[in-house]
Design a protein around this motif. Structure first.
Motif, PDB file in Angstrom:
ATOM      1  N   ARG A 100       4.957  -6.559   4.053  1.00 36.19           N
ATOM      2  CA  ARG A 100       4.649  -5.272   3.424  1.00 36.19           C
ATOM      3  C   ARG A 100       4.158  -4.266   4.454  1.00 36.19           C
ATOM      4  O   ARG A 100       3.162  -4.493   5.145  1.00 36.19           O
ATOM      5  N   GLY A 101       4.855  -3.142   4.550  1.00 35.86           N
ATOM      6  CA  GLY A 101       4.423  -2.055   5.414  1.00 35.86           C
ATOM      7  C   GLY A 101       3.117  -1.441   4.950  1.00 35.86           C
ATOM      8  O   GLY A 101       2.405  -0.814   5.725  1.00 35.86           O
ATOM      9  N   SER A 102       2.780  -1.643   3.675  1.00 37.28           N
ATOM     10  CA  SER A 102       1.513  -1.122   3.166  1.00 37.28           C
ATOM     11  C   SER A 102       0.332  -1.847   3.812  1.00 37.28           C
ATOM     12  O   SER A 102      -0.796  -1.375   3.755  1.00 37.28           O
ATOM     13  N   VAL A 103       0.593  -2.989   4.448  1.00 41.02           N
ATOM     14  CA  VAL A 103      -0.438  -3.721   5.184  1.00 41.02           C
ATOM     15  C   VAL A 103      -0.475  -3.247   6.629  1.00 41.02           C
ATOM     16  O   VAL A 103      -1.536  -2.940   7.172  1.00 41.02           O
ATOM     17  N   THR A 104       0.682  -3.173   7.276  1.00 41.04           N
ATOM     18  CA  THR A 104       0.724  -2.863   8.706  1.00 41.04           C
ATOM     19  C   THR A 104       0.529  -1.390   9.026  1.00 41.04           C
ATOM     20  O   THR A 104      -0.061  -1.054  10.053  1.00 41.04           O
ATOM     21  N   GLY A 105       0.993  -0.508   8.163  1.00 37.76           N
ATOM     22  CA  GLY A 105       0.835   0.931   8.404  1.00 37.76           C
ATOM     23  C   GLY A 105      -0.611   1.341   8.616  1.00 37.76           C
ATOM     24  O   GLY A 105      -0.942   1.997   9.601  1.00 37.76           O
ATOM     25  N   PRO A 106      -1.516   0.961   7.714  1.00 39.54           N
ATOM     26  CA  PRO A 106      -2.928   1.313   7.895  1.00 39.54           C
ATOM     27  C   PRO A 106      -3.563   0.687   9.146  1.00 39.54           C
ATOM     28  O   PRO A 106      -4.469   1.271   9.731  1.00 39.54           O
ATOM     29  N   LEU A 107      -3.073  -0.470   9.569  1.00 40.41           N
ATOM     30  CA  LEU A 107      -3.599  -1.088  10.795  1.00 40.41           C
ATOM     31  C   LEU A 107      -3.265  -0.214  11.999  1.00 40.41           C
ATOM     32  O   LEU A 107      -4.115   0.036  12.863  1.00 40.41           O
TER      33      LEU A 107
END
Length: 140
Positions: A100-107
């Motif tokens: 999920r990009g919703s996990v990596t984007g904020p990182l």
């Protein structure tokens, strides 16, 4: 001599980071971003990258010749900052087995924000060191 573009370097960074975060249960997902480093020397970029990893709330993991690695507290997700010797750019990457990009984007966003927030401090430290060297040379 052939020079890789920043985009090619980012893709290579992604290829190196993805296996580190992938687990057998699923495919990894990655997010990337980059910021120009101007005239920041490579050693200073690497030092700043290590500080940014910690400042952004990640656990420092390892350093290679052109990257500093970190991971989340759960050790599930990996982050890295690449300081390329061939280009004046810092590349920010995050990988997660969640798919999920919703996990990596904020990182990646945390890394970029920390890089920008620490910019003044790093510049001040570099200027302070340069001033000390100048004063030392003058006193000789």
């Amino acid at each position: 001599m052939y020079k890789t573009s920043a985009l090619t370097a980012a893709v290579l960074a992604a290829a190196l980071l993805a296996p580190a975060a992938a687990h057998a249960q699923g495919a990894a997902i990655m997010s990337l971003n980059s910021i120009g480093t101007g005239d920041l020397p490579h050693a200073d970029c690497m030092r700043k990258a290590k500080n940014v990893i910690r400042d952004a709330g990640f656990e420092y993991f390892d350093t290679t010749s052109e990257a500093v690695w970190g991971r989340t507290d759960s050790h599930r997700d990996m982050v890295s900052i690449y300081c390329l010797k061939s280009h004046d750019v810092a590349i920010f990457a995050a990988a997660s087995p969640t798919g999920r990009g919703s996990v990596t984007g904020p990182l990646v966003d945390r890394l970029v924000k920390s890089w920008q927030d620490l910019g003044d401090d790093t510049d001040r430290d570099r200027n302070r060191n340069r001033d000390r060297e100048r004063d030392r040379d003058r006193d000789r």
